[in-house]
Design an enzyme around this catalytic site. Structure first.
Site, mmCIF file in Angstrom:
data_model
loop_
_atom_site.group_PDB
_atom_site.id
_atom_site.type_symbol
_atom_site.label_atom_id
_atom_site.label_comp_id
_atom_site.label_asym_id
_atom_site.label_seq_id
_atom_site.Cartn_x
_atom_site.Cartn_y
_atom_site.Cartn_z
ATOM 1 N N HIS A 282 31.583 7.888 -42.245
ATOM 2 C CA HIS A 282 31.774 8.613 -40.984
ATOM 3 C C HIS A 282 31.233 10.029 -41.035
ATOM 4 C CE1 HIS A 282 34.172 5.110 -39.901
ATOM 5 N NE2 HIS A 282 33.692 5.384 -38.718
ATOM 6 N N ARG B 4 34.849 6.903 -30.268
ATOM 7 C CA ARG B 4 35.764 6.847 -31.423
ATOM 8 C C ARG B 4 36.821 7.940 -31.239
ATOM 9 N NH1 ARG B 4 30.578 6.137 -34.175
ATOM 10 N NH2 ARG B 4 30.673 4.338 -35.569
ATOM 11 N N ARG C 21 37.856 3.434 -27.694
ATOM 12 C CA ARG C 21 38.444 2.636 -28.770
ATOM 13 C C ARG C 21 39.815 3.192 -29.144
ATOM 14 N NH1 ARG C 21 35.198 1.959 -34.296
ATOM 15 N NH2 ARG C 21 35.906 4.075 -34.706
ATOM 16 N N GLU D 250 34.518 -6.962 -36.441
ATOM 17 C CA GLU D 250 34.073 -6.226 -37.621
ATOM 18 C C GLU D 250 34.738 -6.713 -38.897
ATOM 19 O OE1 GLU D 250 34.650 -2.016 -36.937
ATOM 20 O OE2 GLU D 250 36.665 -2.311 -36.168
ATOM 21 N N ASP E 16 31.397 -1.945 -40.480
ATOM 22 C CA ASP E 16 32.486 -2.557 -41.238
ATOM 23 C C ASP E 16 32.203 -4.012 -41.561
ATOM 24 O OD1 ASP E 16 34.487 -0.639 -41.783
ATOM 25 O OD2 ASP E 16 34.793 -0.474 -39.634
ATOM 26 N N CYS F 245 27.719 -2.036 -31.802
ATOM 27 C CA CYS F 245 27.856 -0.580 -31.861
ATOM 28 C C CYS F 245 27.792 -0.048 -33.283
ATOM 29 C CB CYS F 245 29.129 -0.124 -31.163
ATOM 30 S SG CYS F 245 30.609 -0.826 -31.882
HETATM 31 C C1 PEP Z 1 31.537 -0.268 -37.073
HETATM 32 O O1 PEP Z 1 32.349 -0.571 -37.957
HETATM 33 O O2 PEP Z 1 30.392 -0.749 -37.005
HETATM 34 C C2 PEP Z 1 31.890 0.720 -36.043
HETATM 35 C C3 PEP Z 1 31.104 0.941 -35.014
HETATM 36 O O3 PEP Z 1 33.034 1.423 -36.204
HETATM 37 P P1 PEP Z 1 33.211 2.575 -37.290
HETATM 38 O O4 PEP Z 1 31.854 2.951 -37.796
HETATM 39 O O5 PEP Z 1 33.888 3.700 -36.584
HETATM 40 O O6 PEP Z 1 34.068 1.941 -38.326
HETATM 41 MG MG MG Z 2 34.389 -0.037 -37.729
#
Ligand code: PEP
Ligand code: MG
Length: 590
Positions: free
Chosen positions: A192, A299, A335, A434, A458, A505
């Site tokens: 992140h 997010r 989300r 995911e 994920d 996404c």
């Molecule tokens: C993902 O897991 O692809 C996603 C978009 O969520 P994050 O990156 O916030 O886990």
């Molecule tokens: Mg994710």
């Protein structure tokens, strides 16, 4: 001059002066005290305890002021009791007098002994107290060592930040004006910290492994977020070369903005929706500026980080409503809280886990904390009165989990109705696909949701058992793994069959070659970092759906990630005549 290689996490080229952020860890060395020093040392300890107590009281007050129920403040009371516990404090004072050593050393030894005793007790409740002890002792130690976690917002000079690691919250607090770029020892492309850098359009290279070893304060460094390299103390020739590259990059970025108002339409007329992922509402302007058709993923975690108490329902309602208004008439997918993994709630040890990506994360955390989940759901519902809001639930692994989340949503709806607060009862509800189990039961989940969004960041880590933030195994994090392609195909088929809409996404949606593969597989909405939209649009506008569908079918027949990458590269070279523009084969190269 030295070139260090890492992972290009956020594109761009920057030349600047380094500022090295040291990582937080307690290094405590024993020191003998003279007789005269002993009482002063004990006073220092008493002051640290008193200051810690005051700090806890302030946090508790703020928590109550925000209207939280007093039962939630129990944790603060426990911590205050611990501060007054003679085993923790009197024993430390006794030993300082007896052994005549510095208080932080004695205190940390004392804490270690208590920890040892607690960790071996079979009683779960008592083991939980261990975490409270760690929180309290950490607070006291920080005071004794005068250590506060460095805040990045204090930077007042334009620098290239060099750090071992940065939390997503720290990255979020960076001021783009002063942080020109950053490079870290650790981290993966989908950590992140990297996602945040892209969102803020701060060029970044992560996972360099040795960047804090080789870069010193004030060194001149070049951060190349395209290639994933950091050049330390470049010579004249290298500097000149990079000045030219930087100009070229900026020029190509400028040209791309001309595509802003054109549709992402293939040459045979098929439209793909390109929307933006955001982490903070302030990014909406940039999303719209880059031509996003709505927000495919908001997010919300970042609203909860960098603060000691969660945002209230009213504060969240205001934030979500404002976001919905700004994006209107396009939709915004909000989300529910995906806390956990690499986004931890402050330094509160209650939430620390050995394996947080597999732990109490996202929907698991929300279901275990209705006092946080319910106000968020109410706030999201209330925002539906201000725009086209959709709710998406992360990290779902089973239908039961989805049903429990929806039951909580029903409760929130009933309450709002009873209170006469307006909201859209038809707000679409979706799940993030995911986890591998969600892929396999996508047909089942599809019966009870309005839409899917595949979180490949994920999904890849869970399916391939490759930690997304671990730079040492970044080469195993393969979006082109045949297992991943087959999973994507399963979800596309399940969503088509059930008639639920589908987007992607994860970061691969904004990766040039992979975006084409995803469209070829049948995905018609890609949500990505805003800055990636123009280039993905340009690429989609240069191919026909027929050709990329053929490519996707061929890829599904292949047996290895290498074969898949080679086939993608070969085909793009054929389909896109000026493919040299598309040097960013980032994933495909790893
Ligand atoms: C993902 O897991 O692809 C996603 C978009 O969520 P994050 O990156 O916030 O886990
Ligand atoms: Mg994710």
């Amino acid at each position: 001059m030295r070139t260090l290689v890492g992972i290009g996490a956020s594109p761009g080229i920057v030349i600047g002066k380094a500022y090295v952020v040291h990582s937080e860890s307690f290094r405590i060395f024993p020191r003998r005290l003279t007789d005269e020093e002993v009482e002063g040392e004990i006073d220092r300890f008493k002051e640290a305890v008193a200051a810690s107590r005051q700090e806890i009281l302030v946090v508790k007050e703020a928590f109550l002021e925000k209207g939280h129920s007093p039962d939630l403040t129990e944790i603060f009371d426990t911590h205050i009791h611990l501060l007054e516990d003679p085993v923790l404090t009197d024993e430390t004072i006794r030993r300082v007098r007896e052994e005549k050593r510095n208080v932080e050393f004695i205190f940390s030894q004392n804490v270690e002994a208590i920890e040892e005793r607690f960790s071996s007790v079979p009683d779960e409740y008592l083991r939980q107290r261990l975490q409270d002890i760690q929180a309290v002792s950490g607070r006291i130690l920080r005071k004794l060592l005068r250590k506060e976690r460095q805040s990045l917002s204090h930077l007042s000079e334009k620098v290239v930040l060099i750090a071992h690691d940065l939390t997503p919250a720290e990255t979020a607090s960076m001021d783009k004006e002063n942080v020109l770029a950053f490079a870290t020892d650790v981290g993966g492309r989908t950590s992140h910290m990297a996602i945040m850098a892209k969102a803020l359009e701060i060029p970044a290279v992560v996972g360099v492994q040795t960047v804090t070893q080789y870069v010193k304060n004030d060194d001149i460094v070049i951060v190349d977020g395209l290639q994933g390299t950091v050049i330390v103390a470049p010579d004249e020739q290298m500097l000149n070369e990079y000045q030219v590259r930087r100009e070229r990059y900026l020029e190509s970025e400028r040209l791309l903005t001309q595509l802003k108002d054109l549709p992402a339409q293939t040459v045979d007329g098929h439209i793909v929706t390109l929307s933006a992922n955001i982490d903070l509402p302030e990014e909406i302007g940039s999303a719209v500026g880059h031509g996003a058709s709505g927000i495919g993923l908001f997010r919300t975690e970042f609203l909860f980080l960098n603060r000691t108490v969660p945002p209230s329902e009213d504060e969240q309602t205001e934030t979500y409503s404002q976001a919905a208004r700004l994006v209107s008439p396009d939709p915004i997918t909000i989300r529910s809280l995906d806390i956990g993994g690499d986004k931890l709630l402050g330094s509160d040890v209650r939430y620390q886990e050995v394996n947080p990506f597999m732990g109490c994360r996202a929907i698991r955390f929300c279901l275990a904390h209705p006092e946080i989940f319910k106000p968020q759901l109410r706030a999201i519902l209330r925002a539906t009165a201000h725009g086209r809001v959709r709710l998406i639930v992360p990290m779902v692994t089973s239908l039961s989990e989805l049903r429990r989340a929806k039951a909580m949503l029903d409760e929130a709806r009933d309450e709002l109705r009873a209170e006469g607060i307006p909201f859209d009862p038809e707000m679409p509800v979706g799940v993030m696909i995911e986890t591998p189990s969600a892929v396999i039961i996508a047909d089942v989940l599809a019966q009870e949701v309005d839409f899917f969004s595949i979180g490949t960041n994920d999904l890849i880590q869970y399916a391939l058992a490759v930690d997304r933030v671990n730079e040492r195994i970044a080469h195993l994090y393969e979006p082109t793994h045949p297992g991943i392609l087959r999973m994507l195909k399963l979800v596309v088929d399940a969503s088509r069959k059930a008639g639920v809409s589908l987007s992607i996404c994860g970061e691969i949606a904004g990766d040039l070659p992979l975006a084409l593969v995803l469209v070829g597989l049948g995905v018609r909405e890609l949500s990505m970092a805003a800055a990636a939209i123009p280039e993905v649009k340009k690429l989609i506008r240069s191919v026909s759906l027929k050709d990329i569908e053929r490519l996707a079918s061929r890829l599904l027949e292949l047996s290895t990630g290498e074969d898949v990458r080679a086939e993608i590269q070969r085909t793009i070279a054929q389909l896109v005549p000026n493919h040299k523009d598309y040097e960013l084969f980032t994933w495909a190269r790893t």
